[in-house]
Scaffold this active site. Structure first.
Site, short mmCIF file in Angstrom:
data_model
loop_
_atom_site.label_atom_id
_atom_site.label_comp_id
_atom_site.label_asym_id
_atom_site.label_seq_id
_atom_site.Cartn_x
_atom_site.Cartn_y
_atom_site.Cartn_z
N ASP A 1 30.75 43.16 28.85
CA ASP A 1 31.78 42.96 30.04
C ASP A 1 31.67 41.21 29.85
O ASP A 1 31.06 40.58 29.45
CB ASP A 1 31.43 43.36 31.31
N SER A 2 33.06 40.56 30.49
CA SER A 2 33.11 39.15 30.44
C SER A 2 32.46 38.76 31.53
O SER A 2 32.49 37.41 31.48
CB SER A 2 34.60 39.16 30.84
N TYR B 1 38.31 37.00 31.12
CA TYR B 1 38.93 37.29 29.84
C TYR B 1 40.39 37.57 30.07
O TYR B 1 41.12 37.41 29.30
CB TYR B 1 38.59 38.83 29.24
N GLY B 2 40.89 37.76 31.48
CA GLY B 2 42.26 38.01 31.62
C GLY B 2 43.11 37.09 31.32
O GLY B 2 44.32 37.31 31.31
N CYS C 1 34.74 46.52 30.45
CA CYS C 1 35.83 45.57 30.88
C CYS C 1 37.07 46.09 30.44
O CYS C 1 37.58 46.35 29.44
CB CYS C 1 35.37 44.31 30.01
N ASN C 2 37.85 46.21 31.57
CA ASN C 2 39.23 46.37 31.22
C ASN C 2 40.10 45.65 30.36
O ASN C 2 40.78 46.34 29.64
CB ASN C 2 40.00 46.65 32.66
N THR C 3 40.34 44.35 30.50
CA THR C 3 40.76 43.64 29.78
C THR C 3 40.42 43.70 28.13
O THR C 3 41.31 43.74 27.41
CB THR C 3 40.68 41.95 30.09
N GLU D 1 32.06 35.58 39.56
CA GLU D 1 31.14 34.98 38.71
C GLU D 1 30.15 34.01 39.49
O GLU D 1 29.27 33.66 39.02
CB GLU D 1 31.94 34.67 37.49
N CYS E 1 39.60 46.21 37.31
CA CYS E 1 38.69 45.23 36.73
C CYS E 1 37.43 45.87 36.93
O CYS E 1 37.20 46.16 38.31
CB CYS E 1 39.21 43.98 36.88
N HIS F 1 34.86 44.14 37.93
CA HIS F 1 34.44 43.20 38.72
C HIS F 1 34.80 43.71 40.15
O HIS F 1 33.94 43.42 40.95
CB HIS F 1 34.76 41.73 38.49
#
Length: 259
Positions: A11-12, A43-44, A74-76, A151, A183, A185
């Site tokens: 993931d990001s 990442y978005g 990670c969706n993005t 984060e 997302c 997160h």
């Protein structure tokens, strides 16, 4: 068919641990390796080309650790890069997409909200999904700033609360009855979100569906472990490991590694 190699996830940043948790609960004997690319989060805000390059780099790291399957937690990264990853690497990939389908099919008000990153909402894959549900009004909201706060370990900060009110109140006014968290997160924000949205609004994310799909692909194509013990979990982060440790409630070791 047996395969004792680990499941790899990336993931990001720390958010994909919500996906890891769902997989670990469903497949407790599997070894797992989790990669948090927090140095490059979020990442978005990045271009499609940047997201593809980072996703390739993360995949190569996990394959070098003998991962038998890659979960793009990670969706993005899924919506922008999974097609390219599947073309480049000879390993199964599990993606994560916003759970629009169950929300749209079950909505009584025919109005649902989706909170996601700019990279997910702008992606071709997301638009293809939305087009299937034209009978449902879908209110899209970019969650600017949310990933960065998570984060930084500021999940319960006043700034987070302020942003959530700003993003969610227009959806509530529009009479949504489902809120899709787009997302990985964002499930960590559910306690705060529940304080803002009325009880009629159901909050859904993709964790359980991703875990079930991972199990299905392992059973059909790769092989499950025959390890009778609890699987080992290794977590890597290329930024401050404390945030990842805190998210995991300090139950697992986090290895700081530049990659």
């Amino acid at each position: 068919m047996t395969n004792n190699n680990p499941i790899g996830l990336f993931d990001s940043g720390v958010g994909g641990t919500s996906i890891w948790t769902a997989i670990h609960e469903l497949l407790p004997h599997e070894d797992t390796i989790y990669l948090a690319d927090s140095k490059n989060a979020p990442y978005g805000q990045k271009s499609k080309e940047e997201i593809i390059a980072l996703s390739i780099k993360n995949t190569e790291f996990l394959l070098n650790q003998n991962a038998k399957i890659i979960v793009v937690a990670c969706n993005t990264a899924t919506t922008n890069a999974i097609k390219e990853l599947r073309a480049k690497f000879d390993v199964p990939f599990i993606g994560i997409e916003p759970a629009i389908k169950p929300a749209a099919l079950n909505s009584q008000s025919h109005t649902i909200g989706i909170l996601a990153t700019q990279g997910t909402l702008n992606s071709e894959l997301f638009h293809q999904t939305v087009e299937k549900y034209q009978d449902t009004k879908i209110i899209e909201q970019i969650g600017h700033g949310l990933v960065t706060l998570i984060e930084n370990g500021e999940i319960e900060s006043p700034e987070m609360n302020q942003l959530l009110h700003r993003y969610l109140e227009p959806m509530i006014d529009a009479n949504i009855d489902y809120l899709v968290l787009g997302c990985s997160h964002y499930p960590y924000l559910i306690p705060q979100i529940q304080k803002i949205v009325p009880p009629r609004v159901k909050i859904i994310d993709s964790g359980e569906a991703v875990a079930k799909q991972t199990k299905k692909v392992l059973e059909e194509k790769v092989g499950l472990t025959n390890n009778p013990l609890k699987g080992k979990a290794i977590f890597y982060s290329n930024a401050n490991p404390k945030v990842l440790s805190d998210i995991l409630k300090n139950k697992y070791e986090v290895v700081q590694k530049d990659f």
